[in-house]
Structures are given as structure tokens and as C-alpha cells.
Scaffold this motif. Structure first.
Motif, short mmCIF file in Angstrom:
data_model
loop_
_atom_site.label_atom_id
_atom_site.label_comp_id
_atom_site.label_asym_id
_atom_site.label_seq_id
_atom_site.Cartn_x
_atom_site.Cartn_y
_atom_site.Cartn_z
N VAL A 21 0.84 -1.19 0.00
CA VAL A 21 0.00 0.00 0.00
C VAL A 21 0.88 1.25 0.00
CG1 VAL A 21 -1.72 1.28 1.34
CG2 VAL A 21 -1.89 -1.21 1.15
N GLY A 22 2.00 1.18 0.71
CA GLY A 22 2.91 2.32 0.78
C GLY A 22 4.21 1.94 1.47
N ARG A 23 5.19 2.83 1.28
CA ARG A 23 6.49 2.67 1.93
C ARG A 23 6.95 4.04 2.40
NH1 ARG A 23 7.18 0.30 -2.83
NH2 ARG A 23 7.28 -1.96 -2.86
N CYS A 24 7.72 4.03 3.46
CA CYS A 24 8.37 5.27 3.86
C CYS A 24 9.78 4.93 4.33
CB CYS A 24 7.59 6.02 4.92
SG CYS A 24 7.36 5.13 6.43
N ARG A 25 10.66 5.88 4.10
CA ARG A 25 12.06 5.73 4.51
C ARG A 25 12.43 6.88 5.42
NH1 ARG A 25 16.25 3.15 0.33
NH2 ARG A 25 15.04 1.30 -0.14
N GLY A 26 13.28 6.57 6.37
CA GLY A 26 13.80 7.59 7.25
C GLY A 26 15.28 7.34 7.50
N VAL A 27 16.01 8.42 7.78
CA VAL A 27 17.45 8.33 8.04
C VAL A 27 17.71 8.81 9.46
CG1 VAL A 27 19.76 9.07 7.36
CG2 VAL A 27 18.00 8.67 5.61
N SER A 28 18.35 7.96 10.24
CA SER A 28 18.78 8.31 11.59
C SER A 28 20.29 8.56 11.53
CB SER A 28 18.48 7.15 12.54
OG SER A 28 19.02 7.42 13.83
N ILE A 29 20.71 9.72 12.00
CA ILE A 29 22.13 10.06 12.00
C ILE A 29 22.64 10.03 13.44
CG2 ILE A 29 23.87 11.81 11.45
CD1 ILE A 29 21.84 12.90 9.36
N SER A 30 23.63 9.20 13.67
CA SER A 30 24.30 9.14 14.96
C SER A 30 25.67 9.79 14.73
CB SER A 30 24.45 7.67 15.37
OG SER A 30 25.24 7.54 16.51
N TYR A 31 26.04 10.76 15.57
CA TYR A 31 27.32 11.42 15.34
C TYR A 31 28.07 11.66 16.63
CZ TYR A 31 25.14 15.94 16.56
OH TYR A 31 24.49 16.96 17.20
N GLN A 32 29.39 11.74 16.47
CA GLN A 32 30.29 11.83 17.62
C GLN A 32 30.29 13.20 18.28
OE1 GLN A 32 34.30 10.84 16.57
NE2 GLN A 32 34.68 10.00 18.58
N GLY A 33 30.27 14.24 17.48
CA GLY A 33 30.39 15.59 18.02
C GLY A 33 31.84 16.00 18.08
N PRO A 34 32.10 17.25 18.44
CA PRO A 34 33.49 17.74 18.44
C PRO A 34 34.30 17.09 19.56
CG PRO A 34 32.03 19.37 19.39
CD PRO A 34 31.16 18.26 18.86
#
Length: 145
Positions: free
Chosen positions: A130-143
Motif C-alpha cells: 500500500v505504501g512505503r516510507c524511509r527515514g534516516v537516523s544520523i548518529s554522530y560523535q560531536g566535536p
């Protein structure tokens, strides 16, 4: 970037992990509440994002564990594809899958990053998408401090 336990190569091994199908019924009251929440006008059709308003949240609710090796997180955006409309009172099913994991070196402010792309698929009882959705999760270290 080195590849310790929990590093990019190990995390890329999670690509393809999929949850079991989870059934749900499109209940009239839930549609009314969703319309009110998203500011949709009363009409016959169901807002198309009803099956998955946020792919990262829905994926985790379906039991998909997101690889987040760094302490900070960002939402990297979402996209939807609709194949057929939902109908009030009908039963559907959803499942979530990790479809991509990418390691990147960001700016001085973000440092090392891991981008995880998830996909939530909604199908009718016969198995037609019926449908699809995509999402992006960004995990980052920081300075570095």
C-alpha cells in the motif's frame, strides 16, 4: 576511521534485518485524531502518512533496533511512496527493515557519523504493498573536547 567492535563493518552487517509483520486496523476514531493532529480537513480519504507518520519512531515501535554508535543524534529526513489508499475499517500490516548503513566523516562540529536508513512497508491482508516510507537516523560523535 577504525573499525572496532560495533564499528562500520559490523554495523553494515545489520542491513537487511527486518521485523515481523505487525497487523493494524484503520479505526475511524484514530483517523479523526490523526486528521486533527496533522491539520487535515475532514474528507473521505485518509491522510497518506497515517500508516507511518515517522518512519524512525514506527520502526522502533515495530521492534527494529537502530544502530546508534555515537552519543548524539539527528533526524536525517523522511520520504514516502503511496501505492494505494488506505480504507477505514480495513486491516493492514507493517514491517520495518534496515536498508542502508553508511559511515561518514562529518565536519569539525559533527565528527564521525553513522547514517542508518530504515524502510517501513505497509501492505494489505493479501500482501499487496500500500505504501512505503524511509527515514534516516544520523548518529554522530560531536566535536572532540
Amino acid at each position: 576511521m577504525t573499525d572496532p567492535a560495533g564499528g562500520p563493518a559490523e554495523l553494515r552487517g545489520r542491513v537487511g534485518r527486518t521485523t515481523a509483520w505487525a497487523p493494524f486496523t484503520v479505526a475511524p476514531g484514530e483517523v479523526a485524531d490523526f486528521r486533527a493532529a496533522v491539520g487535515a480537513e475532514e474528507e473521505e480519504s485518509i491522510p497518506p502518512t497515517f500508516f507511518c507518520p515517522d518512519p524512525l519512531v514506527v520502526a522502533e515501535a515495530l521492534g527494529l533496533s537502530m544502530p546508534r554508535p555515537f552519543p548524539r543524534r539527528l533526524d536525517g529526513g523522511s520520504s514516502w511512496e503511496w501505492v494505494a489508499p488506505l480504507a477505514i475499517g480495513r486491516r493492514y500490516r507493517r514491517r520495518a527493515a534496515i536498508v542502508g548503513i553508511t559511515a561518514k566523516q562529518g565536519s569539525a562540529a559533527t565528527g564521525a557519523m553513522m547514517l542508518t536508513t530504515v524502510e517501513v512497508t505497509c501492505a494489505d491482508e493479501a500482501g499487496a504493498t500500500v505504501g512505503r516510507c524511509r527515514g534516516v537516523s544520523i548518529s554522530y560523535q560531536g566535536p572532540d573536547r
